[in-house]
Design a protein around this motif. Structure first.
Motif, PDB file in Angstrom:
ATOM      1  N   LEU A 116      12.221  -7.549 -89.986  1.00  0.00           N
ATOM      2  CA  LEU A 116      12.024  -8.026 -88.600  1.00  0.00           C
ATOM      3  C   LEU A 116      10.513  -8.528 -88.332  1.00  0.00           C
ATOM      4  O   LEU A 116      10.585  -9.901 -88.014  1.00  0.00           O
ATOM      5  N   ILE A 117       9.710  -7.908 -89.014  1.00  0.00           N
ATOM      6  CA  ILE A 117       8.285  -8.350 -88.826  1.00  0.00           C
ATOM      7  C   ILE A 117       8.029  -9.550 -89.871  1.00  0.00           C
ATOM      8  O   ILE A 117       7.437 -10.374 -89.358  1.00  0.00           O
ATOM      9  N   ALA A 118       8.609  -9.605 -90.860  1.00  0.00           N
ATOM     10  CA  ALA A 118       8.530 -10.731 -91.828  1.00  0.00           C
ATOM     11  C   ALA A 118       9.055 -11.744 -91.360  1.00  0.00           C
ATOM     12  O   ALA A 118       8.426 -13.003 -91.405  1.00  0.00           O
ATOM     13  N   LEU A 119      10.132 -11.860 -90.769  1.00  0.00           N
ATOM     14  CA  LEU A 119      10.832 -13.075 -90.017  1.00  0.00           C
ATOM     15  C   LEU A 119       9.915 -13.376 -88.946  1.00  0.00           C
ATOM     16  O   LEU A 119       9.739 -14.743 -88.816  1.00  0.00           O
ATOM     17  N   ALA A 120       9.417 -12.607 -88.114  1.00  0.00           N
ATOM     18  CA  ALA A 120       8.605 -12.887 -86.934  1.00  0.00           C
ATOM     19  C   ALA A 120       7.416 -13.705 -87.484  1.00  0.00           C
ATOM     20  O   ALA A 120       7.020 -14.739 -86.743  1.00  0.00           O
ATOM     21  N   LYS A 161      11.320 -20.099 -96.345  1.00  0.00           N
ATOM     22  CA  LYS A 161      10.989 -19.903 -97.870  1.00  0.00           C
ATOM     23  C   LYS A 161      12.084 -19.174 -98.471  1.00  0.00           C
ATOM     24  O   LYS A 161      12.419 -18.344 -97.601  1.00  0.00           O
ATOM     25  N   ASN A 162      12.114 -19.284 -99.844  1.00  0.00           N
ATOM     26  CA  ASN A 162      12.711 -18.238-100.423  1.00  0.00           C
ATOM     27  C   ASN A 162      12.423 -16.862-100.396  1.00  0.00           C
ATOM     28  O   ASN A 162      13.172 -15.833-100.230  1.00  0.00           O
ATOM     29  N   SER A 163      11.217 -16.823-100.239  1.00  0.00           N
ATOM     30  CA  SER A 163      10.775 -15.275-100.356  1.00  0.00           C
ATOM     31  C   SER A 163      11.141 -14.802 -99.011  1.00  0.00           C
ATOM     32  O   SER A 163      11.669 -13.536 -98.809  1.00  0.00           O
ATOM     33  N   LEU A 164      11.262 -15.333 -97.769  1.00  0.00           N
ATOM     34  CA  LEU A 164      11.795 -14.729 -96.783  1.00  0.00           C
ATOM     35  C   LEU A 164      13.399 -14.375 -96.663  1.00  0.00           C
ATOM     36  O   LEU A 164      13.988 -13.586 -96.407  1.00  0.00           O
ATOM     37  N   LEU A 165      14.141 -15.669 -97.291  1.00  0.00           N
ATOM     38  CA  LEU A 165      15.381 -15.345 -97.521  1.00  0.00           C
ATOM     39  C   LEU A 165      15.745 -14.205 -98.285  1.00  0.00           C
ATOM     40  O   LEU A 165      16.842 -13.623 -98.229  1.00  0.00           O
ATOM     41  N   PRO A 261      -6.423 -22.095 -99.223  1.00  0.00           N
ATOM     42  CA  PRO A 261      -4.972 -22.150 -98.443  1.00  0.00           C
ATOM     43  C   PRO A 261      -4.354 -20.600 -98.488  1.00  0.00           C
ATOM     44  O   PRO A 261      -4.807 -20.036 -99.392  1.00  0.00           O
ATOM     45  N   VAL A 262      -3.571 -20.463 -97.386  1.00  0.00           N
ATOM     46  CA  VAL A 262      -3.204 -19.081 -97.229  1.00  0.00           C
ATOM     47  C   VAL A 262      -1.937 -18.986 -98.252  1.00  0.00           C
ATOM     48  O   VAL A 262      -1.075 -19.707 -98.131  1.00  0.00           O
ATOM     49  N   PRO A 263      -2.048 -17.850 -99.069  1.00  0.00           N
ATOM     50  CA  PRO A 263      -0.896 -17.555 -99.882  1.00  0.00           C
ATOM     51  C   PRO A 263       0.433 -17.261 -99.342  1.00  0.00           C
ATOM     52  O   PRO A 263       0.504 -16.871 -98.081  1.00  0.00           O
ATOM     53  N   ASP A 264       1.515 -17.049 -99.968  1.00  0.00           N
ATOM     54  CA  ASP A 264       2.902 -16.602 -99.410  1.00  0.00           C
ATOM     55  C   ASP A 264       2.749 -15.277 -99.266  1.00  0.00           C
ATOM     56  O   ASP A 264       2.903 -14.377-100.151  1.00  0.00           O
ATOM     57  N   LEU A 265       2.592 -14.692 -97.846  1.00  0.00           N
ATOM     58  CA  LEU A 265       2.162 -13.111 -97.611  1.00  0.00           C
ATOM     59  C   LEU A 265       3.469 -12.343 -97.864  1.00  0.00           C
ATOM     60  O   LEU A 265       3.350 -11.184 -97.567  1.00  0.00           O
ATOM     61  N   LEU A 266       4.670 -13.065 -98.018  1.00  0.00           N
ATOM     62  CA  LEU A 266       5.819 -12.248 -97.871  1.00  0.00           C
ATOM     63  C   LEU A 266       6.179 -11.936 -99.469  1.00  0.00           C
ATOM     64  O   LEU A 266       7.125 -11.014 -99.797  1.00  0.00           O
ATOM     65  N   GLU A 267       5.554 -12.390-100.476  1.00  0.00           N
ATOM     66  CA  GLU A 267       5.593 -11.998-101.696  1.00  0.00           C
ATOM     67  C   GLU A 267       4.922 -10.543-102.062  1.00  0.00           C
ATOM     68  O   GLU A 267       3.792 -10.473-102.774  1.00  0.00           O
ATOM     69  N   ILE A 268       5.410  -9.577-101.475  1.00  0.00           N
ATOM     70  CA  ILE A 268       4.712  -8.328-101.726  1.00  0.00           C
ATOM     71  C   ILE A 268       5.507  -7.331-101.807  1.00  0.00           C
ATOM     72  O   ILE A 268       6.800  -7.393-101.550  1.00  0.00           O
ATOM     73  N   LYS A 269       5.471  -6.176-102.376  1.00  0.00           N
ATOM     74  CA  LYS A 269       6.372  -5.022-102.471  1.00  0.00           C
ATOM     75  C   LYS A 269       5.839  -3.843-101.621  1.00  0.00           C
ATOM     76  O   LYS A 269       4.998  -3.576-101.472  1.00  0.00           O
ATOM     77  N   THR A 270       7.182  -3.210-101.162  1.00  0.00           N
ATOM     78  CA  THR A 270       6.851  -2.395-100.343  1.00  0.00           C
ATOM     79  C   THR A 270       7.998  -0.964-100.792  1.00  0.00           C
ATOM     80  O   THR A 270       8.592  -1.296-101.668  1.00  0.00           O
ATOM     81  N   ASN A 271       7.832   0.109-100.653  1.00  0.00           N
ATOM     82  CA  ASN A 271       8.485   1.433-100.879  1.00  0.00           C
ATOM     83  C   ASN A 271       9.337   1.450 -99.824  1.00  0.00           C
ATOM     84  O   ASN A 271       9.141   1.814 -98.632  1.00  0.00           O
ATOM     85  N   GLU A 272      10.812   0.875-100.014  1.00  0.00           N
ATOM     86  CA  GLU A 272      11.538   0.584 -98.955  1.00  0.00           C
ATOM     87  C   GLU A 272      12.452   1.821 -98.576  1.00  0.00           C
ATOM     88  O   GLU A 272      12.676   2.487 -99.379  1.00  0.00           O
TER      89      GLU A 272
END
Length: 275
Positions: A116-120, A161-165, A261-272
Protein backbone atom coordinates in the motif's frame (compact mmCIF):
# COMPACT_ATOMS: atom_id res chain seq x y z
CA UNK A 1 -29.63 20.21 -4.83
CA UNK A 2 -28.37 16.64 -4.41
CA UNK A 3 -29.93 15.72 -7.76
CA UNK A 4 -28.24 18.71 -9.43
CA UNK A 5 -24.83 17.65 -8.15
CA UNK A 6 -25.41 14.01 -9.10
CA UNK A 7 -26.25 15.08 -12.66
CA UNK A 8 -22.96 16.99 -12.73
CA UNK A 9 -21.18 13.80 -11.60
CA UNK A 10 -19.89 15.30 -8.35
CA UNK A 11 -18.31 12.72 -6.10
CA UNK A 12 -20.37 11.41 -3.14
CA UNK A 13 -17.81 13.01 -0.82
CA UNK A 14 -18.25 16.46 -2.42
CA UNK A 15 -22.04 16.16 -2.36
CA UNK A 16 -21.96 15.24 1.33
CA UNK A 17 -19.60 18.14 2.13
CA UNK A 18 -21.72 20.72 0.27
CA UNK A 19 -24.95 19.55 1.87
CA UNK A 20 -23.32 19.59 5.32
CA UNK A 21 -22.08 23.12 4.67
CA UNK A 22 -25.55 24.42 3.81
CA UNK A 23 -27.12 22.48 6.67
CA UNK A 24 -24.80 24.20 9.13
CA UNK A 25 -25.63 27.60 7.61
CA UNK A 26 -29.36 26.86 7.88
CA UNK A 27 -29.10 25.75 11.52
CA UNK A 28 -27.12 28.88 12.37
CA UNK A 29 -30.10 31.10 11.47
CA UNK A 30 -32.87 28.51 12.03
CA UNK A 31 -34.05 29.28 8.51
CA UNK A 32 -34.23 27.42 5.24
CA UNK A 33 -31.11 28.43 3.23
CA UNK A 34 -33.22 29.74 0.32
CA UNK A 35 -34.53 32.47 2.67
CA UNK A 36 -31.09 33.80 3.57
CA UNK A 37 -29.59 36.96 2.11
CA UNK A 38 -26.07 37.56 0.84
CA UNK A 39 -25.36 39.70 3.92
CA UNK A 40 -26.43 36.89 6.23
CA UNK A 41 -24.17 34.44 4.41
CA UNK A 42 -21.19 36.79 4.70
CA UNK A 43 -21.90 37.44 8.38
CA UNK A 44 -22.05 33.70 8.98
CA UNK A 45 -18.64 33.20 7.34
CA UNK A 46 -17.16 36.08 9.34
CA UNK A 47 -18.44 34.60 12.60
CA UNK A 48 -17.04 31.17 11.80
CA UNK A 49 -13.67 32.60 10.80
CA UNK A 50 -13.48 34.52 14.09
CA UNK A 51 -14.82 31.79 16.36
CA UNK A 52 -13.72 28.52 14.74
CA UNK A 53 -10.66 29.67 12.76
CA UNK A 54 -11.97 27.77 9.73
CA UNK A 55 -9.55 27.15 6.87
CA UNK A 56 -9.62 28.60 3.36
CA UNK A 57 -10.73 25.23 2.00
CA UNK A 58 -13.76 25.22 4.33
CA UNK A 59 -14.63 28.77 3.24
CA UNK A 60 -14.28 27.83 -0.43
CA UNK A 61 -16.46 24.78 0.16
CA UNK A 62 -19.19 26.96 1.71
CA UNK A 63 -19.00 29.42 -1.20
CA UNK A 64 -19.21 26.57 -3.72
CA UNK A 65 -22.34 25.19 -2.04
CA UNK A 66 -23.83 28.70 -1.84
CA UNK A 67 -23.26 29.28 -5.54
CA UNK A 68 -24.97 26.02 -6.59
CA UNK A 69 -27.93 26.89 -4.37
CA UNK A 70 -28.30 30.44 -5.66
CA UNK A 71 -27.52 29.96 -9.36
CA UNK A 72 -28.59 26.41 -10.21
CA UNK A 73 -31.41 25.77 -7.77
CA UNK A 74 -32.94 29.21 -7.12
CA UNK A 75 -32.01 30.62 -10.57
CA UNK A 76 -30.58 33.86 -9.22
CA UNK A 77 -27.89 35.90 -10.95
CA UNK A 78 -24.50 35.19 -9.39
CA UNK A 79 -23.59 38.88 -9.56
CA UNK A 80 -26.33 39.53 -6.96
CA UNK A 81 -25.08 36.84 -4.58
CA UNK A 82 -21.39 36.62 -5.41
CA UNK A 83 -18.87 36.12 -2.62
CA UNK A 84 -15.16 36.50 -3.39
CA UNK A 85 -13.01 33.56 -2.42
CA UNK A 86 -10.23 34.09 0.14
CA UNK A 87 -6.67 34.61 -0.98
CA UNK A 88 -4.87 31.32 -1.03
CA UNK A 89 -1.92 30.81 1.29
CA UNK A 90 1.08 29.73 -0.72
CA UNK A 91 2.73 26.95 1.26
CA UNK A 92 5.68 24.92 0.08
CA UNK A 93 4.76 21.26 0.51
CA UNK A 94 6.72 19.23 3.05
CA UNK A 95 8.49 16.29 1.44
CA UNK A 96 10.60 13.36 2.55
CA UNK A 97 14.16 12.87 1.38
CA UNK A 98 14.96 9.68 -0.60
CA UNK A 99 16.71 8.25 2.47
CA UNK A 100 13.63 8.94 4.62
CA UNK A 101 11.35 7.23 2.10
CA UNK A 102 13.72 4.25 2.02
CA UNK A 103 13.76 4.07 5.83
CA UNK A 104 9.97 4.33 5.95
CA UNK A 105 9.48 1.48 3.47
CA UNK A 106 12.12 -0.70 5.12
CA UNK A 107 10.37 -0.39 8.48
CA UNK A 108 7.11 -1.91 7.19
CA UNK A 109 7.28 -5.72 7.41
CA UNK A 110 3.59 -6.43 6.78
CA UNK A 111 3.19 -7.43 3.10
CA UNK A 112 -0.12 -5.64 2.62
CA UNK A 113 0.96 -2.45 4.38
CA UNK A 114 4.24 -2.40 2.47
CA UNK A 115 2.45 -2.78 -0.87
CA UNK A 116 0.00 0.00 0.00
CA UNK A 117 2.70 2.50 0.99
CA UNK A 118 4.99 1.51 -1.89
CA UNK A 119 2.13 2.10 -4.35
CA UNK A 120 1.30 5.48 -2.79
CA UNK A 121 4.88 6.70 -3.05
CA UNK A 122 5.72 5.19 -6.46
CA UNK A 123 2.65 6.61 -8.24
CA UNK A 124 1.87 9.85 -6.38
CA UNK A 125 -1.81 8.92 -6.34
CA UNK A 126 -4.26 10.58 -3.99
CA UNK A 127 -5.48 8.56 -1.00
CA UNK A 128 -9.04 8.10 -2.32
CA UNK A 129 -7.73 7.11 -5.75
CA UNK A 130 -5.60 4.36 -4.19
CA UNK A 131 -8.38 3.03 -1.97
CA UNK A 132 -10.77 3.00 -4.94
CA UNK A 133 -8.44 0.93 -7.14
CA UNK A 134 -9.76 -2.42 -8.38
CA UNK A 135 -7.82 -5.46 -9.51
CA UNK A 136 -8.52 -4.78 -13.18
CA UNK A 137 -7.07 -1.27 -12.91
CA UNK A 138 -3.55 -2.73 -12.81
CA UNK A 139 -2.49 -3.30 -16.44
CA UNK A 140 0.73 -5.26 -15.92
CA UNK A 141 1.12 -5.98 -19.64
CA UNK A 142 1.45 -2.26 -20.36
CA UNK A 143 3.00 -1.37 -16.99
CA UNK A 144 0.36 1.23 -16.18
CA UNK A 145 -2.25 1.86 -13.51
CA UNK A 146 -5.60 3.20 -14.70
CA UNK A 147 -7.13 5.77 -12.36
CA UNK A 148 -10.83 5.65 -13.21
CA UNK A 149 -12.18 7.92 -10.49
CA UNK A 150 -9.68 10.74 -10.14
CA UNK A 151 -10.49 14.14 -8.69
CA UNK A 152 -13.38 15.64 -10.62
CA UNK A 153 -14.26 12.22 -12.06
CA UNK A 154 -11.32 12.35 -14.48
CA UNK A 155 -9.46 9.28 -15.71
CA UNK A 156 -5.74 9.00 -16.34
CA UNK A 157 -2.96 6.44 -16.69
CA UNK A 158 0.16 6.29 -14.53
CA UNK A 159 3.28 4.41 -15.69
CA UNK A 160 4.76 2.03 -13.11
CA UNK A 161 8.08 0.24 -12.77
CA UNK A 162 8.69 -3.50 -12.55
CA UNK A 163 9.81 -3.10 -8.95
CA UNK A 164 6.31 -1.93 -7.98
CA UNK A 165 4.64 -4.63 -10.08
CA UNK A 166 6.69 -7.28 -8.27
CA UNK A 167 5.59 -5.90 -4.89
CA UNK A 168 1.94 -5.91 -5.97
CA UNK A 169 2.19 -9.45 -7.38
CA UNK A 170 3.66 -10.73 -4.10
CA UNK A 171 0.90 -9.00 -2.16
CA UNK A 172 -1.84 -10.31 -4.45
CA UNK A 173 -0.65 -13.92 -4.23
CA UNK A 174 -0.70 -13.75 -0.45
CA UNK A 175 -4.00 -11.89 0.12
CA UNK A 176 -6.10 -12.54 -3.00
CA UNK A 177 -8.35 -9.45 -2.70
CA UNK A 178 -11.80 -10.03 -4.20
CA UNK A 179 -12.82 -6.67 -5.61
CA UNK A 180 -10.72 -3.71 -4.51
CA UNK A 181 -6.95 -3.92 -4.71
CA UNK A 182 -6.75 -3.12 -0.98
CA UNK A 183 -9.57 -4.41 1.20
CA UNK A 184 -10.21 -4.34 4.94
CA UNK A 185 -11.27 -7.26 7.10
CA UNK A 186 -14.49 -7.58 5.12
CA UNK A 187 -14.13 -8.76 1.50
CA UNK A 188 -15.43 -6.42 -1.22
CA UNK A 189 -14.99 -3.39 1.09
CA UNK A 190 -12.38 -0.67 0.56
CA UNK A 191 -9.49 -0.37 2.94
CA UNK A 192 -10.06 2.21 5.67
CA UNK A 193 -8.58 5.74 5.23
CA UNK A 194 -7.94 5.78 8.99
CA UNK A 195 -5.94 2.55 8.78
CA UNK A 196 -3.94 4.03 5.90
CA UNK A 197 -2.99 7.05 8.04
CA UNK A 198 -2.17 4.87 11.05
CA UNK A 199 0.21 2.68 9.03
CA UNK A 200 2.16 5.77 8.00
CA UNK A 201 2.17 7.24 11.50
CA UNK A 202 3.57 4.02 13.00
CA UNK A 203 6.11 3.61 10.19
CA UNK A 204 7.34 7.18 10.71
CA UNK A 205 7.84 6.51 14.43
CA UNK A 206 9.57 3.19 13.83
CA UNK A 207 11.88 4.58 11.13
CA UNK A 208 12.52 7.76 13.18
CA UNK A 209 11.36 10.02 10.37
CA UNK A 210 10.89 13.26 12.27
CA UNK A 211 8.03 14.59 10.15
CA UNK A 212 4.27 14.29 10.03
CA UNK A 213 3.82 11.69 7.30
CA UNK A 214 0.43 11.43 5.56
CA UNK A 215 -0.66 9.90 2.24
CA UNK A 216 -0.33 13.37 0.72
CA UNK A 217 3.23 13.66 2.03
CA UNK A 218 4.07 10.64 -0.14
CA UNK A 219 2.40 12.34 -3.13
CA UNK A 220 4.47 15.50 -2.55
CA UNK A 221 7.64 13.41 -2.18
CA UNK A 222 6.94 11.48 -5.39
CA UNK A 223 6.40 14.68 -7.38
CA UNK A 224 9.56 16.28 -6.01
CA UNK A 225 11.71 13.20 -6.63
CA UNK A 226 10.35 12.87 -10.17
CA UNK A 227 11.44 16.42 -10.95
CA UNK A 228 14.85 15.68 -9.47
CA UNK A 229 15.09 12.70 -11.84
CA UNK A 230 14.48 15.00 -14.80
CA UNK A 231 10.81 14.53 -15.71
CA UNK A 232 9.34 17.59 -17.41
CA UNK A 233 6.58 19.57 -15.74
CA UNK A 234 3.89 18.67 -18.31
CA UNK A 235 4.46 14.95 -17.86
CA UNK A 236 4.30 15.34 -14.10
CA UNK A 237 1.07 17.32 -14.39
CA UNK A 238 -0.55 14.48 -16.34
CA UNK A 239 0.65 11.82 -13.88
CA UNK A 240 -0.59 13.77 -10.85
CA UNK A 241 -3.92 14.62 -12.51
CA UNK A 242 -3.65 18.38 -11.98
CA UNK A 243 -5.95 20.62 -14.01
CA UNK A 244 -3.46 23.47 -14.19
CA UNK A 245 0.29 23.61 -14.67
CA UNK A 246 0.36 26.26 -11.94
CA UNK A 247 -0.56 23.63 -9.35
CA UNK A 248 2.26 21.32 -10.45
CA UNK A 249 4.84 24.11 -10.61
CA UNK A 250 4.83 24.45 -6.79
CA UNK A 251 7.22 21.47 -6.73
CA UNK A 252 9.82 23.51 -8.60
CA UNK A 253 10.30 25.43 -5.34
CA UNK A 254 11.08 22.19 -3.48
CA UNK A 255 13.03 20.06 -5.93
CA UNK A 256 16.80 20.17 -6.05
CA UNK A 257 17.28 19.71 -9.77
CA UNK A 258 21.06 19.68 -9.35
CA UNK A 259 21.03 16.75 -6.93
CA UNK A 260 22.08 13.16 -7.60
CA UNK A 261 19.27 11.24 -9.36
CA UNK A 262 16.92 9.46 -6.96
CA UNK A 263 17.39 5.66 -7.02
CA UNK A 264 14.50 3.19 -7.28
CA UNK A 265 13.53 3.17 -3.61
CA UNK A 266 11.27 0.13 -4.04
CA UNK A 267 14.28 -2.12 -4.61
CA UNK A 268 14.60 -2.92 -0.93
CA UNK A 269 14.21 -6.08 1.12
CA UNK A 270 12.01 -6.40 4.18
CA UNK A 271 11.17 -9.17 6.64
CA UNK A 272 7.61 -9.60 5.49
CA UNK A 273 4.72 -10.74 7.68
CA UNK A 274 0.98 -11.26 7.37
CA UNK A 275 -1.63 -9.02 8.94
Amino acid sequence: MIAEMQIRNYSPRTISSYISSLTRLSLHYHLSPDLLSLEQFKDYLSERIAADKISNSTINQAIGAWRILQCDILRHEWTDFKVKRPRSKKKIPEVLSPSQVSALLSSISNVKHHALIALAYATGMRRNEILGLKIEDIDSARSVIIVRQGKGGKQRQIPIKNSLLNILRKYYKKYRPARFLFEGYRPDMQYSPTSFRNILRKAALKSKVNKRVTPHTLRHSFATHMLEQGINLKQLQLILGHNAMKTTSIYLHVADTCSIPVPDLLEIKTNETHG
